[in-house]
Design a protein around this motif. Sequence first.
Motif, short mmCIF file in Angstrom:
data_model
loop_
_atom_site.label_atom_id
_atom_site.label_comp_id
_atom_site.label_asym_id
_atom_site.label_seq_id
_atom_site.Cartn_x
_atom_site.Cartn_y
_atom_site.Cartn_z
N LEU A 89 -3.20 9.03 8.16
CA LEU A 89 -3.70 7.86 8.90
C LEU A 89 -2.93 6.59 8.54
O LEU A 89 -2.56 5.80 9.40
N THR A 90 -2.69 6.39 7.24
CA THR A 90 -2.05 5.14 6.81
C THR A 90 -0.55 5.13 7.10
O THR A 90 -0.03 4.14 7.63
N VAL A 104 0.83 -1.20 0.00
CA VAL A 104 0.00 0.00 0.00
C VAL A 104 0.87 1.26 0.00
O VAL A 104 0.49 2.29 -0.56
N SER A 105 2.04 1.19 0.61
CA SER A 105 2.96 2.33 0.55
C SER A 105 3.36 2.61 -0.90
O SER A 105 3.53 3.77 -1.29
N GLY A 131 -7.84 4.74 3.99
CA GLY A 131 -8.08 4.34 2.61
C GLY A 131 -9.32 5.00 2.03
O GLY A 131 -9.34 5.41 0.86
N VAL A 132 -10.37 5.12 2.84
CA VAL A 132 -11.60 5.80 2.39
C VAL A 132 -11.31 7.27 2.09
O VAL A 132 -11.78 7.83 1.09
N ALA A 133 -10.52 7.93 2.96
CA ALA A 133 -10.18 9.34 2.75
C ALA A 133 -9.40 9.53 1.45
O ALA A 133 -9.61 10.52 0.73
N LEU A 134 -8.52 8.58 1.12
CA LEU A 134 -7.77 8.67 -0.13
C LEU A 134 -8.69 8.57 -1.34
O LEU A 134 -8.50 9.28 -2.34
N SER A 145 -5.39 0.76 -3.43
CA SER A 145 -4.85 0.82 -2.06
C SER A 145 -5.88 0.31 -1.06
O SER A 145 -5.56 -0.49 -0.17
N PHE A 146 -7.11 0.76 -1.20
CA PHE A 146 -8.18 0.32 -0.28
C PHE A 146 -8.42 -1.18 -0.42
O PHE A 146 -8.64 -1.88 0.59
#
Length: 496
Positions: A376-377, A276-277, A341-344, A485-486
């Motif tokens: 957050l992530t 995810v990074s 993930g939702v914010a992204l 990512s999510f």
Amino acid sequence: MEVAFLKESRTTKRSFVLVAVILAMFMGAIEATIVSTAMPAIVADLGGFSLYSWVFSSYLLMNAATVLIYGKLSDIYGRKPVLIIGIILFLIGSFLCGFAVTMEQLIVFRLLQGIGAGAVMPVAMTIVGDIYTPEERAKVQGYLSSVWGISAVMGPALGGLLVEYVGWRYIFWINLPLGLLTIAGLFFFLHENVEKKKPTIDYLGTFLFLVTISSLMYLLVEGGVQFSWLSTSTVLLATVVAIALSLFVWQEKRAAEPMMPFQLWKVRSILIANIVSFTTGVLLIGISSFLPTYVQGVMGENATIAGFTLTAMSIGWPLASAVSGRLLLSIGYRKTTMIGGVALIIGSGMFLLMTKESGPLWAAFSSFFTGVGMGLTSTAFIVSIQSSVEWEQRGAATAANMFMRNLGNTVGAALLGGVLNSQLQAYLLNQPAENVQSLSIDSINQLLGSEKSGFSPEVRNVLMEGLETSLHTVYFVVFLFAVLSFAFLLFLKKSD
């Protein structure tokens, strides 16, 4: 091992070392945003819009290539000398960047800057992991991310002001006093008791990685522009990438001290964090690199306004990072990263829906949500990884995660730069008017500079529409990486 180090850390003045680390993080934050804000002005001065993405790609390539080496060296020789050497190289590159007179020179000096930058972020964050206990790390890492974000607030704003009133060259020279203060703090206040080991550096792995990534970058940036996707050049470059990548994986599995410690990836949380990074690294570079160009070239705003739209990301990042440390303790690692993930997805979706009529405020809110997702992530990933390994592997493990984000930045800059160039070139070639067909990608140089008034209204509108259409394609790719990512975060165990 943890206890032994904590005893040694009593001779280290933690508060002063933390200040030095904060300065290093500040320098990294300034670099991440101030150059993006100044790029339209740099292109207007030096020319070469077709080389736009290489200014980022060259820096990110060497950053990604060296970050794992610095992580390994810090485990062998200690954090202090490795970080100081990296900062010195970074400062030399920054100094030379300010004297560049062509885009090609700037790209070369950015390579040198990137070689030094590979040490700054991972080793600085590893030092914090060393001098604070596991119970303190979540809180301190949250503070560090907050300091990074708060300092990054100044980057776009300062970049815009410097471009408007002083000159773009000072965006590189501002690193010099920050770097010298950081070196002084580390030299006088950080004391390590490192057991000397015989260095075993994976030079072959490093070389194979450089061949793989540089070939892939060239293919992604120039494919569809300098040569056709179905040409012999494409086939040859793709073949080189495939062979070099295969040899790199083979080398890493057999090396005594591999550049990429794949055994760390057997832990699911570390595996997901690293993947995810990478995907968020692509997303981040797509927004930070091209948003100022959209705000200035499409919306018609000045550099200062463009800088403030990126500042919003730097506000969302520290706020979310500060909350992230508490969320990790209250709702757990998985739920914290899922919210991020939702914010992204929200932030990248807003970029996808953005038009020139939306205005800078829309761009700023889009940046803010993206910053919340990154805060957050990223904080959750670092805390989780450093808590999963011992001191001897902490530098390599932290560097591996930084490496994956840097690799995402590198591939993203090349991929999205290639998308932008190919889409813009196709758009211009498909225009029916003859006076428009004569335009090229580098005509954007004038659109971003003071010479845009020399264009006729028809030509100026075509360039702005072409740039807007091309950047929307870039944001579509960015949105896809946010969704990806999510999707990977869903694979985290519910117990995490």
